[in-house]
Design a protein around this motif. Sequence first.
Motif, mmCIF file in Angstrom:
data_model
loop_
_atom_site.group_PDB
_atom_site.id
_atom_site.type_symbol
_atom_site.label_atom_id
_atom_site.label_comp_id
_atom_site.label_asym_id
_atom_site.label_seq_id
_atom_site.Cartn_x
_atom_site.Cartn_y
_atom_site.Cartn_z
ATOM 1 N N THR A 124 0.827 -1.205 0.000
ATOM 2 C CA THR A 124 0.000 0.000 0.000
ATOM 3 C C THR A 124 0.859 1.253 0.000
ATOM 4 O O THR A 124 0.421 2.313 -0.430
ATOM 5 N N GLY A 125 2.063 1.131 0.509
ATOM 6 C CA GLY A 125 2.960 2.275 0.551
ATOM 7 C C GLY A 125 2.683 3.251 1.666
ATOM 8 O O GLY A 125 3.408 4.214 1.842
ATOM 9 N N SER A 126 1.629 3.041 2.463
ATOM 10 C CA SER A 126 1.327 3.957 3.566
ATOM 11 C C SER A 126 0.517 3.235 4.624
ATOM 12 O O SER A 126 -0.031 2.157 4.386
ATOM 13 N N TYR A 127 0.489 3.833 5.810
ATOM 14 C CA TYR A 127 -0.278 3.265 6.930
ATOM 15 C C TYR A 127 -0.856 4.416 7.740
ATOM 16 O O TYR A 127 -0.164 5.398 8.006
ATOM 17 N N THR A 128 -2.134 4.320 8.081
ATOM 18 C CA THR A 128 -2.786 5.347 8.894
ATOM 19 C C THR A 128 -2.763 4.931 10.355
ATOM 20 O O THR A 128 -3.254 3.848 10.709
ATOM 21 N N ILE A 129 -2.190 5.758 11.196
ATOM 22 C CA ILE A 129 -2.021 5.432 12.614
ATOM 23 C C ILE A 129 -3.367 5.396 13.311
ATOM 24 O O ILE A 129 -4.231 6.238 13.090
ATOM 25 N N LYS A 130 -3.518 4.372 14.171
ATOM 26 C CA LYS A 130 -4.726 4.229 14.987
ATOM 27 C C LYS A 130 -4.366 4.475 16.452
ATOM 28 O O LYS A 130 -3.202 4.428 16.840
ATOM 29 N N SER A 131 -5.388 4.711 17.267
ATOM 30 C CA SER A 131 -5.167 4.955 18.691
ATOM 31 C C SER A 131 -4.443 3.771 19.319
ATOM 32 O O SER A 131 -4.830 2.620 19.134
ATOM 33 N N GLY A 132 -3.369 4.054 20.052
ATOM 34 C CA GLY A 132 -2.610 3.008 20.728
ATOM 35 C C GLY A 132 -1.404 2.518 19.960
ATOM 36 O O GLY A 132 -0.604 1.756 20.497
ATOM 37 N N ASP A 133 -1.263 2.919 18.691
ATOM 38 C CA ASP A 133 -0.116 2.482 17.894
ATOM 39 C C ASP A 133 1.190 3.064 18.426
ATOM 40 O O ASP A 133 1.212 4.161 18.996
ATOM 41 N N THR A 134 2.265 2.314 18.234
ATOM 42 C CA THR A 134 3.622 2.821 18.472
ATOM 43 C C THR A 134 4.426 2.574 17.202
ATOM 44 O O THR A 134 4.090 1.683 16.388
ATOM 45 N N LEU A 135 5.488 3.339 17.004
ATOM 46 C CA LEU A 135 6.313 3.162 15.811
ATOM 47 C C LEU A 135 6.931 1.769 15.773
ATOM 48 O O LEU A 135 6.974 1.128 14.723
ATOM 49 N N GLY A 136 7.393 1.300 16.939
ATOM 50 C CA GLY A 136 7.970 -0.041 16.983
ATOM 51 C C GLY A 136 6.938 -1.113 16.654
ATOM 52 O O GLY A 136 7.224 -2.082 15.954
ATOM 53 N N GLY A 137 5.727 -0.951 17.202
ATOM 54 C CA GLY A 137 4.679 -1.928 16.935
ATOM 55 C C GLY A 137 4.272 -1.938 15.469
ATOM 56 O O GLY A 137 4.025 -2.998 14.881
ATOM 57 N N ILE A 138 4.195 -0.744 14.845
ATOM 58 C CA ILE A 138 3.837 -0.656 13.428
ATOM 59 C C ILE A 138 4.908 -1.346 12.579
ATOM 60 O O ILE A 138 4.600 -2.134 11.674
ATOM 61 N N ALA A 139 6.181 -1.072 12.880
ATOM 62 C CA ALA A 139 7.272 -1.678 12.119
ATOM 63 C C ALA A 139 7.234 -3.198 12.226
ATOM 64 O O ALA A 139 7.364 -3.917 11.228
ATOM 65 N N SER A 140 7.011 -3.702 13.457
ATOM 66 C CA SER A 140 6.960 -5.150 13.667
ATOM 67 C C SER A 140 5.788 -5.773 12.930
ATOM 68 O O SER A 140 5.909 -6.827 12.303
ATOM 69 N N ARG A 141 4.632 -5.095 12.992
ATOM 70 C CA ARG A 141 3.423 -5.646 12.384
ATOM 71 C C ARG A 141 3.526 -5.665 10.857
ATOM 72 O O ARG A 141 2.990 -6.552 10.201
ATOM 73 N N LEU A 142 4.213 -4.675 10.270
ATOM 74 C CA LEU A 142 4.308 -4.579 8.819
ATOM 75 C C LEU A 142 5.547 -5.278 8.265
ATOM 76 O O LEU A 142 5.772 -5.275 7.055
ATOM 77 N N GLY A 143 6.373 -5.845 9.165
ATOM 78 C CA GLY A 143 7.532 -6.598 8.700
ATOM 79 C C GLY A 143 8.651 -5.742 8.159
ATOM 80 O O GLY A 143 9.374 -6.150 7.246
ATOM 81 N N VAL A 144 8.812 -4.534 8.687
ATOM 82 C CA VAL A 144 9.918 -3.671 8.266
ATOM 83 C C VAL A 144 10.725 -3.304 9.507
ATOM 84 O O VAL A 144 10.251 -3.422 10.637
ATOM 85 N N SER A 145 11.951 -2.867 9.298
ATOM 86 C CA SER A 145 12.772 -2.487 10.445
ATOM 87 C C SER A 145 12.345 -1.116 10.963
ATOM 88 O O SER A 145 11.883 -0.266 10.197
#
Length: 449
Positions: free
Chosen positions: A226-247
């Motif tokens: 998708t090339g982008s991600y919309t942050i939701k309540s409770g998200d963290t940068l580390g959690g987003i990276a882990s969930r999307l499989g990127v460093s």
Amino acid sequence: MPIIAATTAALPAVMLSSLALAQPATALPAVQSQKIPASLTAAMRAQAAAVSANVIPASAVAATIPAAMQPMAPAAPATYTIVRGDTISGIAARYGLNTNTVLQLNGLSGNTIIYPGQQIKLTGSAPAPSAPAPAPSPASGPASSSTASYTVVPGDTLGGIAARHGVALSDVFNWNGLNGRSIIYPGQKIKVGPGTNAPAPATPAPAALVPASAPAAPAAPALANTGSYTIKSGDTLGGIASRLGVSLSSLLSANKLSMSTIIYPGQRLAIPGAPAASAPAPAPVSAPLVPSTFLGYTYPEAVVSSANANKALLNASPVPSTAQMKGIVADTARRMGVDPSLAMAFAFQESGFNQRAVSPANAIGTMQVIPSSGEWASQLVGRKLNILDPYDNVTAGVAIIRALVNTSKDLNTAIAGYYQGQYSVSKHGMYDDTKAYVASILALKKNFS
């Protein structure tokens, strides 16, 4: 005769009184038989000897209170409901318990915030730590994430979760791509053991982003195309990276962020590694948490940006309920010498007792205190106040009310000063909307009386 008169005049009154009552035959020998020390040192030694003669020997004094005379601590109930002013250490001392035991029993840490009405356990046993997931054998493949994950519940902290499962906090950070500033939220899955699977997201991924018939064969990480991600309540940068499989480092670099950057729901992040051709067309910017205008006035971008950051922090943090905030306001007002009904009228008018309320002017919390007013309130109470904290927010608001009441010519002018500013009221008088505000506060004060 003159010599005798001079001698008696030199005697203290108490000595004259003694001489007058004594018989002449016995008074003189008694005085002559007294032994006067030859020096000041000798007098001090004699005095010390006289005092020590009347001291009870240490061996005759009990070192401890007899067991029969010691007060009994009340029996600890199975559960206890928090009331205003309680602390975990105070509750533990009241029932003869160990503070760390009570913390572990409830999965709390030393810096966990407790609120009136919250129930904690005082007896029983702490939850046994989950056993780490066994290392996967070559034939069995990766271990299931369900055997080494934990679902966050209200009141949890990362340190408490790590201690409960018998693992190091640094390992929890590494397994989940988190750090000491990460915000966790109820329902979030946290890895508590080694494994290759990332924790399942707390909310299902949008259907448009995850194909319904995803093949089992290796494919690009979910959402990466998708090339982008919309942050939701409770998200963290580390959690987003882990969930999307990127460093995490590549995610930070792609968005020109740092570990200290504050993110907020609705913000869009670029996902590194996504093909440029597949990137979606720019979407309209999501509505911010806090708008930039209010009552026809547009606030500076920096102020609105700060307001949105504070709103995001409050949305991701536990806060007292409306009923609990009413109690906090009334109790703080009584303690600070302010009419509780007046303080509650301000709290209701400003936010409806909502600690998560933030205005475009960056007025924060139950009492809608802006940061500069928070600094003034800190000076009024003699300590640094954090207006994001519900108790400090109310303390700041009540301190300002008290100062306005004490320095204004009447109550109406004091109320107007909270809304319009004391200097503005004194220079320009009350504006029409200020008069309406004053009338509303006075009406609410009667309701809360």
